[in-house]
Write an enzyme that holds these catalytic residues in place. Sequence first.
Site, PDB file in Angstrom:
ATOM      1  N   LYS A  41       0.819  -1.212   0.000  1.00  0.00           N
ATOM      2  CA  LYS A  41       0.000   0.000   0.000  1.00  0.00           C
ATOM      3  C   LYS A  41       0.854   1.263   0.000  1.00  0.00           C
ATOM      4  O   LYS A  41       0.374   2.346  -0.284  1.00  0.00           O
ATOM      5  CB  LYS A  41      -0.878   0.036   1.274  1.00  0.00           C
ATOM      6  N   GLY A  42       2.089   1.107   0.355  1.00  0.00           N
ATOM      7  CA  GLY A  42       2.925   2.274   0.647  1.00  0.00           C
ATOM      8  C   GLY A  42       3.080   3.283  -0.472  1.00  0.00           C
ATOM      9  O   GLY A  42       3.254   4.476  -0.230  1.00  0.00           O
ATOM     10  N   GLU A  97       7.509   2.554  -6.061  1.00  0.00           N
ATOM     11  CA  GLU A  97       7.618   2.115  -4.654  1.00  0.00           C
ATOM     12  C   GLU A  97       7.748   3.327  -3.734  1.00  0.00           C
ATOM     13  O   GLU A  97       8.258   4.371  -4.143  1.00  0.00           O
ATOM     14  CB  GLU A  97       8.874   1.259  -4.472  1.00  0.00           C
ATOM     15  N   ASP A  98       7.314   3.166  -2.498  1.00  0.00           N
ATOM     16  CA  ASP A  98       7.585   4.212  -1.511  1.00  0.00           C
ATOM     17  C   ASP A  98       9.023   4.111  -1.020  1.00  0.00           C
ATOM     18  O   ASP A  98       9.738   5.093  -0.954  1.00  0.00           O
ATOM     19  CB  ASP A  98       6.589   4.151  -0.337  1.00  0.00           C
ATOM     20  N   ASP A 101      14.209  -1.058   0.749  1.00  0.00           N
ATOM     21  CA  ASP A 101      14.976  -1.314   1.975  1.00  0.00           C
ATOM     22  C   ASP A 101      16.046  -2.365   1.668  1.00  0.00           C
ATOM     23  O   ASP A 101      17.172  -2.033   1.304  1.00  0.00           O
ATOM     24  CB  ASP A 101      14.007  -1.762   3.071  1.00  0.00           C
ATOM     25  N   PHE A 150      13.864   3.955  11.003  1.00  0.00           N
ATOM     26  CA  PHE A 150      12.487   3.530  10.730  1.00  0.00           C
ATOM     27  C   PHE A 150      11.651   4.767  10.454  1.00  0.00           C
ATOM     28  O   PHE A 150      11.467   5.620  11.318  1.00  0.00           O
ATOM     29  CB  PHE A 150      11.906   2.751  11.915  1.00  0.00           C
ATOM     30  N   ASP A 157       4.091   3.144   6.858  1.00  0.00           N
ATOM     31  CA  ASP A 157       3.321   2.937   8.087  1.00  0.00           C
ATOM     32  C   ASP A 157       4.125   2.281   9.196  1.00  0.00           C
ATOM     33  O   ASP A 157       5.202   1.735   8.970  1.00  0.00           O
ATOM     34  CB  ASP A 157       2.127   2.016   7.788  1.00  0.00           C
TER      35      ASP A 157
HETATM   36  C1  PRP Z   1       7.443  -1.984   2.051  1.00  0.00           C
HETATM   37  C2  PRP Z   1       7.649  -1.125   0.808  1.00  0.00           C
HETATM   38  C3  PRP Z   1       8.252  -2.087  -0.163  1.00  0.00           C
HETATM   39  C4  PRP Z   1       9.028  -3.031   0.714  1.00  0.00           C
HETATM   40  C5  PRP Z   1      10.475  -2.626   0.695  1.00  0.00           C
HETATM   41  O1  PRP Z   1       6.227  -2.644   1.949  1.00  0.00           O
HETATM   42  O2  PRP Z   1       6.450  -0.583   0.342  1.00  0.00           O
HETATM   43  O3  PRP Z   1       7.261  -2.773  -0.893  1.00  0.00           O
HETATM   44  O4  PRP Z   1       8.514  -2.914   2.047  1.00  0.00           O
HETATM   45  O5  PRP Z   1      11.242  -3.519   1.458  1.00  0.00           O
HETATM   46  P1  PRP Z   1      12.392  -4.400   0.831  1.00  0.00           P
HETATM   47  O6  PRP Z   1      13.221  -3.520  -0.088  1.00  0.00           O
HETATM   48  O7  PRP Z   1      13.172  -4.836   2.048  1.00  0.00           O
HETATM   49  O8  PRP Z   1      11.790  -5.558   0.094  1.00  0.00           O
HETATM   50  P2  PRP Z   1       5.488  -3.330   3.184  1.00  0.00           P
HETATM   51  O9  PRP Z   1       5.765  -4.814   3.142  1.00  0.00           O
HETATM   52  O10 PRP Z   1       5.833  -2.619   4.441  1.00  0.00           O
HETATM   53  O11 PRP Z   1       3.969  -3.149   2.814  1.00  0.00           O
HETATM   54  P3  PRP Z   1       3.088  -1.794   2.711  1.00  0.00           P
HETATM   55  O12 PRP Z   1       3.598  -1.036   1.501  1.00  0.00           O
HETATM   56  O13 PRP Z   1       1.697  -2.280   2.546  1.00  0.00           O
HETATM   57  O14 PRP Z   1       3.301  -1.021   3.991  1.00  0.00           O
END
Ligand code: PRP
Length: 179
Positions: A41-42, A97-98, A101, A150, A157
């Site tokens: 959702k981010g 993407e938001d 990581d 964080f 979120d």
């Molecule tokens: C977050 C973000 C990416 C992912 C990045 O999503 O939106 O999709 O984590 O992390 P990575 O590079 O370590 O793979 P999240 O799983 O928190 O879901 P959300 O967007 O619904 O909050």
Amino acid sequence: MSEKLEVLLTAQQLQARVYEIAKQIIEDYGQQSLVLIGVLKGSAYFLADLSRALPEEVRLDFVQISSYGAGKTSSGTVQLRKDHDIDIHGQHVIIVEDVVDTGLSLSYLKNLLATRKPASLRTAAMLVKPGAMKEEAIPDYVGFKIENDFVVGYGLDHAERYRNLPYIAILREDSDPKA
Ligand code: PRP
């Protein structure tokens, strides 16, 4: 446990960067039509702002993935929960993407979408953390490179809260020595 928000990027900084990224995308793609695929959702806020800064020939779609594990860290296993609807064969696609990581999510999505034979496939993320180097998942379009804090807001979120903040903040808890 009390939480403190420390503003990292203001709404003005985010909006200014969105327009710079949009300008770069327009230079790169010219009049060609684009499909933006947001990762739920981010990415919702970045996708909404970026798409409105681009010309009319933009179509939107969404995917959702889950990386297993609770809490603030990713487990390393990615699964597709919702696929996109638009046929991307022969289309110019940008995954939005938001945050990147570890880079696992973006690597997984790039590999998956590449099998669908788009004309081109690029990636955009508002934030990139240092760990992204591991997976060679540095996006083509990056808003800001940040430290390994964080962060919440602008789609990000903590247990589904704070996504709606118009800015990005570091979330500090009581146990955090910097709080
Ligand atoms: C977050 C973000 C990416 C992912 C990045 O999503 O939106 O999709 O984590 O992390 P990575 O590079 O370590 O793979 P999240 O799983 O928190 O879901 P959300 O967007 O619904 O909050």
